[in-house]
Write an enzyme that holds these catalytic residues in place. Sequence first.
Site, mmCIF file in Angstrom:
data_model
loop_
_atom_site.group_PDB
_atom_site.id
_atom_site.type_symbol
_atom_site.label_atom_id
_atom_site.label_comp_id
_atom_site.label_asym_id
_atom_site.label_seq_id
_atom_site.Cartn_x
_atom_site.Cartn_y
_atom_site.Cartn_z
ATOM 1 N N CYS A 1 -4.879 -1.711 -1.984
ATOM 2 C CA CYS A 1 -5.303 -3.096 -1.780
ATOM 3 C C CYS A 1 -4.835 -3.597 -2.969
ATOM 4 O O CYS A 1 -4.733 -5.146 -2.818
ATOM 5 C CB CYS A 1 -6.511 -3.180 -1.494
ATOM 6 S SG CYS A 1 -7.158 -2.297 0.341
ATOM 7 N N GLU B 1 0.688 -1.164 -0.024
ATOM 8 C CA GLU B 1 -0.055 -0.036 0.072
ATOM 9 C C GLU B 1 0.932 1.341 0.014
ATOM 10 O O GLU B 1 0.353 2.368 -0.403
ATOM 11 C CB GLU B 1 -0.837 -0.078 1.331
ATOM 12 C CG GLU B 1 -1.919 -0.833 1.234
ATOM 13 C CD GLU B 1 -3.013 -0.805 1.997
ATOM 14 O OE1 GLU B 1 -3.101 0.385 2.640
ATOM 15 O OE2 GLU B 1 -3.860 -1.467 2.207
ATOM 16 N N HIS C 1 -9.744 -10.020 -1.007
ATOM 17 C CA HIS C 1 -9.012 -9.146 -0.120
ATOM 18 C C HIS C 1 -10.216 -8.549 0.590
ATOM 19 O O HIS C 1 -11.098 -7.840 0.193
ATOM 20 C CB HIS C 1 -8.135 -8.285 -0.768
ATOM 21 C CG HIS C 1 -7.889 -6.967 0.111
ATOM 22 N ND1 HIS C 1 -7.083 -7.153 0.998
ATOM 23 C CD2 HIS C 1 -8.582 -5.641 0.302
ATOM 24 C CE1 HIS C 1 -6.966 -5.829 1.620
ATOM 25 N NE2 HIS C 1 -7.997 -4.998 1.182
#
Length: 194
Positions: free
Chosen positions: A58, A24, A187
Amino acid sequence: AVMNLLEKYNVALTDVGRLEVGTETIIDKSKSVKSTLSEEFNKHGNYDLEGVDNINACYGGTAALLNTMAWVESSAWDGRFGVVVCGDIAVYEDGPARPTGGCAAVAMLIGRDAPLVLQPVRASHMENAYDFYKPNLDSEYPTVFGKDSNKCYLKALDGCYRRFAEKWELRYKSDFNLNKVRHVVLHSPYNKLV
């Protein structure tokens, strides 16, 4: 994570030809995580490591995995393994967003004849949003709008499912539903969202 993976599967550092990172946030706003990780490979004489850092919230880890899979399937693949490292090194200032930050990493070994095979049908959802960004370069903390992040995530999940179903139907000439697959890997920014 990388050394644990390679030791567990008895893979020499010289048998790795790609090191791809998904994260990230970059560590110091300039140095790649991959260059730091490559130090261990260099100690064993391996300087021939393709791959980059994928920094995209993400999606960074997913991009790293897909890039490495494409490398293994390409004419550029030299028979060595790919290692994908997905990490979340996001940190938030005190407040409600702090529990969603992280300092975890996972490493995946990619090569031919793997026990886990990815489905050839896939779908993505990408759009610009300001639910999470870093407008102040003097601060390590992002500006976060949690409720907007939740809406963005659920919109993306719905969009991916819809497009995946459409692509499945085109490829396999049958309707898609979740009963047609054994596993779904998603995710989730935090465990209560999905």
